[in-house]
Motif scaffolding. Structure first.
Motif, PDB file in Angstrom:
ATOM      1  N   PHE A  60     -24.387 -28.248 -13.387  1.00  0.00           N
ATOM      2  CA  PHE A  60     -24.096 -29.246 -12.359  1.00  0.00           C
ATOM      3  C   PHE A  60     -22.974 -28.728 -11.461  1.00  0.00           C
ATOM      4  N   ASN A  61     -23.230 -28.687 -10.164  1.00  0.00           N
ATOM      5  CA  ASN A  61     -22.190 -28.336  -9.194  1.00  0.00           C
ATOM      6  C   ASN A  61     -21.492 -29.608  -8.712  1.00  0.00           C
ATOM      7  N   ILE A  62     -20.156 -29.549  -8.621  1.00  0.00           N
ATOM      8  CA  ILE A  62     -19.403 -30.657  -8.020  1.00  0.00           C
ATOM      9  C   ILE A  62     -18.403 -30.077  -7.028  1.00  0.00           C
ATOM     10  N   GLY A  63     -18.575 -30.447  -5.745  1.00  0.00           N
ATOM     11  CA  GLY A  63     -17.683 -29.965  -4.707  1.00  0.00           C
ATOM     12  C   GLY A  63     -16.889 -31.072  -4.036  1.00  0.00           C
ATOM     13  N   TRP A  64     -17.443 -32.296  -4.044  1.00  0.00           N
ATOM     14  CA  TRP A  64     -16.710 -33.396  -3.414  1.00  0.00           C
ATOM     15  C   TRP A  64     -17.257 -34.738  -3.899  1.00  0.00           C
ATOM     16  N   ALA A  83     -24.673 -30.007 -24.654  1.00  0.00           N
ATOM     17  CA  ALA A  83     -24.387 -28.756 -23.940  1.00  0.00           C
ATOM     18  C   ALA A  83     -24.824 -28.849 -22.482  1.00  0.00           C
ATOM     19  N   ALA A  84     -23.882 -28.570 -21.589  1.00  0.00           N
ATOM     20  CA  ALA A  84     -24.147 -28.472 -20.157  1.00  0.00           C
ATOM     21  C   ALA A  84     -22.973 -27.711 -19.557  1.00  0.00           C
ATOM     22  N   THR A  85     -23.185 -27.137 -18.385  1.00  0.00           N
ATOM     23  CA  THR A  85     -22.117 -26.386 -17.714  1.00  0.00           C
ATOM     24  C   THR A  85     -21.870 -27.002 -16.346  1.00  0.00           C
ATOM     25  N   PHE A  86     -20.608 -27.361 -16.088  1.00  0.00           N
ATOM     26  CA  PHE A  86     -20.215 -27.944 -14.808  1.00  0.00           C
ATOM     27  C   PHE A  86     -19.432 -26.911 -14.000  1.00  0.00           C
ATOM     28  N   PHE A  87     -19.942 -26.604 -12.815  1.00  0.00           N
ATOM     29  CA  PHE A  87     -19.226 -25.712 -11.910  1.00  0.00           C
ATOM     30  C   PHE A  87     -18.453 -26.579 -10.916  1.00  0.00           C
ATOM     31  N   LEU A  88     -17.132 -26.496 -10.986  1.00  0.00           N
ATOM     32  CA  LEU A  88     -16.262 -27.387 -10.222  1.00  0.00           C
ATOM     33  C   LEU A  88     -15.472 -26.622  -9.173  1.00  0.00           C
ATOM     34  N   ALA A  89     -15.431 -27.163  -7.963  1.00  0.00           N
ATOM     35  CA  ALA A  89     -14.551 -26.604  -6.934  1.00  0.00           C
ATOM     36  C   ALA A  89     -13.110 -26.924  -7.321  1.00  0.00           C
ATOM     37  N   LEU A 113     -16.348 -23.128  -9.109  1.00  0.00           N
ATOM     38  CA  LEU A 113     -17.166 -23.160  -7.894  1.00  0.00           C
ATOM     39  C   LEU A 113     -16.268 -22.832  -6.694  1.00  0.00           C
ATOM     40  N   GLY A 114     -15.460 -21.798  -6.861  1.00  0.00           N
ATOM     41  CA  GLY A 114     -14.493 -21.469  -5.825  1.00  0.00           C
ATOM     42  C   GLY A 114     -13.418 -22.541  -5.729  1.00  0.00           C
ATOM     43  N   TYR A 115     -12.664 -22.507  -4.650  1.00  0.00           N
ATOM     44  CA  TYR A 115     -11.652 -23.540  -4.398  1.00  0.00           C
ATOM     45  C   TYR A 115     -12.113 -24.440  -3.255  1.00  0.00           C
ATOM     46  N   ASP A 116     -12.234 -23.880  -2.066  1.00  0.00           N
ATOM     47  CA  ASP A 116     -12.818 -24.610  -0.941  1.00  0.00           C
ATOM     48  C   ASP A 116     -14.308 -24.291  -0.898  1.00  0.00           C
ATOM     49  N   TYR A 117     -15.081 -25.235  -0.435  1.00  0.00           N
ATOM     50  CA  TYR A 117     -16.533 -25.035  -0.427  1.00  0.00           C
ATOM     51  C   TYR A 117     -16.922 -24.202   0.799  1.00  0.00           C
ATOM     52  N   GLU A 118     -16.760 -22.876   0.670  1.00  0.00           N
ATOM     53  CA  GLU A 118     -17.063 -21.965   1.770  1.00  0.00           C
ATOM     54  C   GLU A 118     -18.106 -20.948   1.344  1.00  0.00           C
ATOM     55  N   ASP A 119     -18.868 -20.465   2.310  1.00  0.00           N
ATOM     56  CA  ASP A 119     -19.900 -19.466   2.049  1.00  0.00           C
ATOM     57  C   ASP A 119     -19.242 -18.099   1.920  1.00  0.00           C
ATOM     58  N   TYR A 120     -19.302 -17.510   0.742  1.00  0.00           N
ATOM     59  CA  TYR A 120     -18.631 -16.232   0.496  1.00  0.00           C
ATOM     60  C   TYR A 120     -19.201 -15.094   1.350  1.00  0.00           C
ATOM     61  N   LYS A 121     -20.455 -15.213   1.732  1.00  0.00           N
ATOM     62  CA  LYS A 121     -21.038 -14.144   2.552  1.00  0.00           C
ATOM     63  C   LYS A 121     -20.435 -14.124   3.955  1.00  0.00           C
TER      64      LYS A 121
END
Length: 250
Positions: A60-64, A83-89, A113-121
């Motif tokens: 599960f991704n959580i950014g905001w 069991a689950a994995t949470f990717f958190l900003a 999930l990084g710090y700010d929700y920005e596109d790394y590319k």
């Protein structure tokens, strides 16, 4: 003396043949295992895992947002999902320490999930490194320890991201099955997308406020997983349960 030499030569030949056979058997098994966890990788060995050998991983991704995460946690608890994995900003985690604490307390794995929700590319190397570093500091302040996994905030990454993440000690995690729940296509469609999952797949879901239908879809998703007889594991458990195959990314 000649007779002794002939016997010794035959014995040596037999030993060599046995060693050759053992080598090729070991090599075959090695190659077979190599195909168990596909990854994106670079020449220096940095990698991004997107699939495992067996079992199934919900991520599960959580950014905001602060409305959808807890209903999903409530559902996981009600459904007895361990069991689950949470990717958190990192920025989100700083604003919601109580939810982060609950995720940890209930035994779920946390990835960055990084710090700010920005596109790394779209970022320069130094800015990618800074974003990861800021997230790392944020989670340390929240006393979340031993985080080993990182997901590119938008899912977009390249060789630079893998190398930088590797320098910080993180394994980049992508996914095999995209629920597309962030598009809010309807509960039935989300369930249909995830029902394609099979043994070894990593599933992408969201617990951000933008994903308005995920909590309703989750019980149906879990029912299908149980019907298939698949075991849910964390991403780290999935990694630990198999060998790694490389596929170069540029």
């Amino acid at each position: 003396m000649n007779f002794f030499f002939v016997l010794n030569g035959k014995s040596l030949k037999s030993v060599v043949l046995i060693l050759i056979a053992a080598f090729f058997t070991a090599w075959f098994l090695y190659i077979e295992n190599l195909a168990q966890i596909p990854v994106f990788s670079t020449k220096d060995g940095s990698k991004a895992i997107y699939r495992g050998e067996k079992d199934l991983a919900l991520t599960f991704n959580i950014g905001w947002g602060d409305e959808k995460a807890e209903p999903i946690l409530d559902t996981l608890k009600k459904e007895n999902v361990k069991a689950a994995t949470f990717f958190l900003a990192g920025s989100w985690a700083e604003r919601h320490p109580d939810i982060v604490s609950r995720i940890v307390k209930e035994g779920y794995e946390i990835g960055i999930l990084g710090y700010d929700y920005e596109d790394y590319k779209d970022l320069e190397d130094a800015k990618i490194a800074k974003d990861i570093s800021k997230a790392q500091v944020a989670f340390k302040k929240l006393n979340v320890k031993e985080i080993k996994l990182l997901r590119a905030p938008t899912g977009h990454f390249d060789e630079r991201t893998l190398k930088i993440a590797n320098r910080y000690g993180y394994t980049v995690v992508h996914w095999k099955i995209d629920s597309k729940d962030w598009q809010n296509p309807g509960v039935d469609k989300i369930v249909e997308n995830v029902n394609k999952a099979g043994k070894g797949d990593i599933i992408l879901l969201h617990a951000s406020d933008a994903a308005k239908q995920t909590a309703k879809a989750l019980p149906l998703i879990l029912a299908d997983i149980r019907q298939k007889g698949l075991k849910l594991v964390s991403v780290s458990e999935m990694i630990a349960n198999g060998e790694v195959q490389s596929k170069e990314i540029r």
